[in-house]
Design a protein around this motif. Structure first.
Motif, short mmCIF file in Angstrom:
data_model
loop_
_atom_site.label_atom_id
_atom_site.label_comp_id
_atom_site.label_asym_id
_atom_site.label_seq_id
_atom_site.Cartn_x
_atom_site.Cartn_y
_atom_site.Cartn_z
N LYS A 76 0.84 -1.20 0.00
CA LYS A 76 0.00 0.00 0.00
C LYS A 76 0.88 1.26 0.00
CE LYS A 76 -4.04 -2.15 2.01
NZ LYS A 76 -4.95 -1.96 0.90
N PHE A 77 2.18 1.09 0.25
CA PHE A 77 3.14 2.18 0.23
C PHE A 77 3.98 2.07 -1.03
CE2 PHE A 77 2.26 1.10 4.65
CZ PHE A 77 1.73 2.31 5.09
N ALA A 78 4.13 3.16 -1.76
CA ALA A 78 4.78 3.16 -3.07
C ALA A 78 6.16 2.49 -3.11
CB ALA A 78 4.84 4.58 -3.63
N PRO A 79 7.08 2.78 -2.19
CA PRO A 79 8.41 2.15 -2.30
C PRO A 79 8.35 0.62 -2.17
CG PRO A 79 8.51 4.03 -0.81
CD PRO A 79 7.07 3.79 -1.11
N VAL A 80 7.53 0.14 -1.24
CA VAL A 80 7.41 -1.31 -1.07
C VAL A 80 6.70 -1.91 -2.27
CG1 VAL A 80 6.47 -3.14 0.40
CG2 VAL A 80 7.39 -1.06 1.44
N ALA A 81 5.68 -1.22 -2.78
CA ALA A 81 4.95 -1.70 -3.95
C ALA A 81 5.89 -1.79 -5.15
CB ALA A 81 3.78 -0.77 -4.26
N ARG A 82 6.78 -0.85 -5.29
CA ARG A 82 7.73 -0.88 -6.41
C ARG A 82 8.63 -2.11 -6.31
NH1 ARG A 82 8.07 -0.80 -11.29
NH2 ARG A 82 10.10 -0.42 -12.13
N ILE A 83 9.12 -2.41 -5.12
CA ILE A 83 9.97 -3.59 -4.93
C ILE A 83 9.18 -4.87 -5.24
CG2 ILE A 83 11.20 -4.97 -3.20
CD1 ILE A 83 11.94 -2.23 -1.88
N ALA A 84 7.95 -4.93 -4.73
CA ALA A 84 7.10 -6.11 -4.99
C ALA A 84 6.82 -6.25 -6.48
CB ALA A 84 5.79 -6.01 -4.21
N TYR A 95 2.64 -0.94 -13.97
CA TYR A 95 2.90 -0.59 -12.58
C TYR A 95 1.77 0.25 -11.98
CZ TYR A 95 5.14 1.49 -8.51
OH TYR A 95 5.43 1.90 -7.24
N SER A 96 1.25 1.23 -12.71
CA SER A 96 0.19 2.09 -12.15
C SER A 96 -1.08 1.28 -11.87
CB SER A 96 -0.11 3.27 -13.08
OG SER A 96 -0.53 2.81 -14.33
N VAL A 97 -1.38 0.31 -12.71
CA VAL A 97 -2.54 -0.55 -12.47
C VAL A 97 -2.29 -1.38 -11.21
CG1 VAL A 97 -3.89 -2.49 -13.38
CG2 VAL A 97 -3.16 -0.64 -14.90
N PHE A 98 -1.08 -1.90 -11.07
CA PHE A 98 -0.71 -2.69 -9.90
C PHE A 98 -0.89 -1.87 -8.62
CE2 PHE A 98 2.71 -3.97 -6.90
CZ PHE A 98 2.28 -5.25 -6.61
N ILE A 99 -0.42 -0.61 -8.64
CA ILE A 99 -0.53 0.26 -7.46
C ILE A 99 -2.00 0.48 -7.11
CG2 ILE A 99 -0.19 2.65 -6.65
CD1 ILE A 99 2.29 0.99 -6.46
N ARG A 100 -2.84 0.76 -8.11
CA ARG A 100 -4.27 0.96 -7.85
C ARG A 100 -4.89 -0.28 -7.21
NH1 ARG A 100 -4.61 3.39 -12.82
NH2 ARG A 100 -5.48 1.52 -13.76
N GLU A 101 -4.55 -1.44 -7.74
CA GLU A 101 -5.10 -2.69 -7.21
C GLU A 101 -4.63 -2.93 -5.77
OE1 GLU A 101 -3.79 -5.55 -10.07
OE2 GLU A 101 -5.42 -5.09 -11.45
#
Length: 184
Positions: A76-84, A95-101
């Protein structure tokens, strides 16, 4: 829910008016594909199970529950989401779709659903009637419970092939899409 998914798969095959279909399942989807294959093997020609997961021990279940919650809340936090997303091989366009989901997901509900619907090791004893051709794919760098599940399924399904992707984690369809598509 697993029963709804199984019924939907059966309906799709019926709607396609095919005698037999191929089925591919990834991660928890591999459980659904395996269950469908066991219950309706007359409707399936070949199956591919990618990173299948079978509950093999209480410790595995606990680790999976903890990891699901950590990754779920963390993404739910951008830096961790980027690593995941990098771990899963998600490119910049997706990536933007992934972040929204990730921001919309309900982590506790997801973890509870995973644990509730997980196939148990005892279920493997009931899949010995599968004679379809089954390809099992797993990442060499996945958590040990994914690799153990793959090995158990290889031993339980008589007409199966197991391949480990060198360097892969739980990201085969995304990061290794060329090799994966060739396998299909």
């Amino acid at each position: 829910d697993r029963i709804k998914a199984l019924n939907e798969i059966k309906q799709i095959i019926k709607d396609l008016n095919k005698a037999k279909a191929h089925i591919v399942g990834f991660s928890l989807g591999a459980q659904i594909a395996l269950k469908f294959l066991n219950d309706h093997n007359n409707l399936i020609d070949k199956a591919v199970l990618v990173s299948p997961l079978i509950d093999s021990a209480k410790l595995d279940k606990a680790i999976l529950s903890i990891n699901t919650r950590i990754v779920g809340y963390g993404t739910k936090f951008a830096p961790v989401a980027r690593i995941a997303s990098l771990f899963m091989g998600i490119d910049r366009e997706r990536y933007s779709v992934f972040i929204r989901e990730q921001k919309c997901q309900r982590v506790n509900k997801l973890a509870s659903s995973i644990l509730k619907d997980m196939l148990a090791s005892a279920d493997i004893d009931n899949i010995n009637n599968i004679d379809n051709s089954v390809l099992i794919l797993s990442g060499a760098n996945e958590y040990s419970f994914f690799k153990r599940s793959s090995l158990k399924l290889k031993n339980a399904i008589k007409n199966s092939t197991l391949k480990f992707y060198t360097g892969a984690g739980h990201n085969i369809p995304f990061a290794y899409y060329k090799q994966f598509n060739n396998e299909l």
